[in-house]
Design a protein around this motif. Structure first.
Motif, PDB file in Angstrom:
ATOM      1  N   ARG A  63       0.463   5.262  -7.358  1.00 55.25           N
ATOM      2  CA  ARG A  63       0.348   4.687  -6.013  1.00 55.25           C
ATOM      3  C   ARG A  63       0.522   3.175  -6.039  1.00 55.25           C
ATOM      4  O   ARG A  63       1.090   2.592  -5.108  1.00 55.25           O
ATOM      5  CB  ARG A  63      -0.965   5.092  -5.345  1.00 55.25           C
ATOM      6  CG  ARG A  63      -2.240   4.614  -5.952  1.00 55.25           C
ATOM      7  CD  ARG A  63      -3.440   5.034  -5.100  1.00 55.25           C
ATOM      8  NE  ARG A  63      -4.682   4.495  -5.606  1.00 55.25           N
ATOM      9  CZ  ARG A  63      -5.580   5.171  -6.319  1.00 55.25           C
ATOM     10  NH1 ARG A  63      -5.364   6.452  -6.615  1.00 55.25           N
ATOM     11  NH2 ARG A  63      -6.691   4.589  -6.738  1.00 55.25           N
ATOM     12  N   GLU A  64       0.090   2.534  -7.109  1.00 51.60           N
ATOM     13  CA  GLU A  64       0.285   1.078  -7.207  1.00 51.60           C
ATOM     14  C   GLU A  64       1.762   0.736  -7.400  1.00 51.60           C
ATOM     15  O   GLU A  64       2.267  -0.242  -6.828  1.00 51.60           O
ATOM     16  CB  GLU A  64      -0.555   0.520  -8.348  1.00 51.60           C
ATOM     17  CG  GLU A  64      -2.054   0.530  -8.033  1.00 51.60           C
ATOM     18  CD  GLU A  64      -2.917   0.236  -9.246  1.00 51.60           C
ATOM     19  OE1 GLU A  64      -2.340  -0.072 -10.322  1.00 51.60           O
ATOM     20  OE2 GLU A  64      -4.149   0.312  -9.132  1.00 51.60           O
ATOM     21  N   GLY A  80       3.479   1.122  -4.106  1.00 48.49           N
ATOM     22  CA  GLY A  80       3.143  -0.016  -3.257  1.00 48.49           C
ATOM     23  C   GLY A  80       3.945  -1.253  -3.608  1.00 48.49           C
ATOM     24  O   GLY A  80       4.429  -1.974  -2.719  1.00 48.49           O
ATOM     25  N   THR A  82       0.837  -1.198   0.000  1.00 50.22           N
ATOM     26  CA  THR A  82       0.000   0.000   0.000  1.00 50.22           C
ATOM     27  C   THR A  82       0.869   1.245   0.000  1.00 50.22           C
ATOM     28  O   THR A  82       1.860   1.314   0.743  1.00 50.22           O
ATOM     29  CB  THR A  82      -0.925   0.017   1.231  1.00 50.22           C
ATOM     30  OG1 THR A  82      -1.716  -1.172   1.218  1.00 50.22           O
ATOM     31  CG2 THR A  82      -1.843   1.218   1.214  1.00 50.22           C
ATOM     32  N   ALA A  83       0.525   2.228  -0.829  1.00 50.31           N
ATOM     33  CA  ALA A  83       1.298   3.463  -0.912  1.00 50.31           C
ATOM     34  C   ALA A  83       1.231   4.224   0.407  1.00 50.31           C
ATOM     35  O   ALA A  83       0.172   4.312   1.034  1.00 50.31           O
ATOM     36  CB  ALA A  83       0.763   4.334  -2.046  1.00 50.31           C
TER      37      ALA A  83
END
Length: 248
Positions: free
Chosen positions: A210-211, A214, A165-166
């Motif tokens: 963000r992915e 992560g 998770t970011a």
């Protein structure tokens, strides 16, 4: 003052080797700057995270359980006591006011949740003491935010990172050791509401970034922050200290 003198006396009379281990660079620097411990040796060994437990999982029922739509971006803030001043809840709430045009849901995990914010979906889960339930919350989140004004190296950060998770965190304490800008997360100046709002907006609007953050964070945890990594660092430290002390 009495505690200081007692500790000074204890350290002064002990004849054996004392080596301090800090869980982050900031703590090790603090040890070296203390008049009580600056003449002792020290090193850094980051706390490990169970990467077999805290890992990316298939979509859980977390969103359905809390009535969060599939399209809403979940930004999670977690602390044992949410209003604890050093955790920066007030900074997050101020930053969130600039995000009312976005489809986001603020999730608060911990004791004493704040009042709902006008114009923003808010969910309070209360304190979660089940590690698997906490893992599911991290995995359901799109962003985990840690706006602390004073901290060491919060478990929330590397647990969220291990879940892929970011993370958006303030640049305080030992956070810089593992949250590397544009690599394993985003860092913002401590207490900077505008910078925090900007970082959250950027990731809320950019799923690809963000992915990617992560994924890189998960890889970093596997390579540097697993429980095996922590154990091997301690073994290496003990071997080094025993060798330098003639095996005693």
């Amino acid at each position: 003052a009495k505690v200081y003198e007692r500790r000074k006396h204890a350290l002064g009379t002990y004849q054996g080797l004392i080596h301090f281990v800090g869980p982050c660079s900031w703590m090790a620097t603090t040890i070296q700057s203390s008049p009580l411990t600056r003449n002792c040796t020290s090193s850094v060994v980051h706390n490990g995270v169970d990467t077999d437990l805290f890992k990316p999982t298939a979509d859980s029922a977390f969103r359905d359980q809390h009535g969060i739509s599939r399209d809403s971006v979940i930004i999670t803030f977690a602390a044992f006591l949410l209003p604890e001043v050093r955790k920066g809840l007030d900074i997050l709430l101020a930053a969130a006011k600039a995000l009312t045009d976005l489809d986001i849901t603020l999730v608060f995990i911990g004791h004493v949740p704040p009042e709902p914010l006008p114009g923003i979906k808010c969910v309070s889960t209360g304190h979660i003491d089940d590690t698997r339930a906490m893992r599911d919350a991290y995995c359901a989140s799109d962003i985990v935010v840690v706006p602390s004004t004073a901290d060491n190296l919060p478990n929330v950060i590397f647990e969220a990172m291990a879940c892929g998770t970011a993370v958006v965190a303030s640049d305080v304490g030992g956070i810089a050791d593992i949250v590397h800008p544009e690599e394993t997360g985003l860092r913002v100046p401590t207490g900077d509401v505008a910078a925090l709002a900007g970082a959250l907006r950027r990731l809320a609007c950019d799923a690809a970034t963000r992915e990617a953050l992560g994924r890189r964070a998960r890889t970093y945890c596997l390579e540097h922050l697993s429980l095996d990594c922590e154990a091997h660092k301690y073994i290496k430290l003990y071997d080094s200290l025993l060798s330098s002390n003639d095996g005693e």
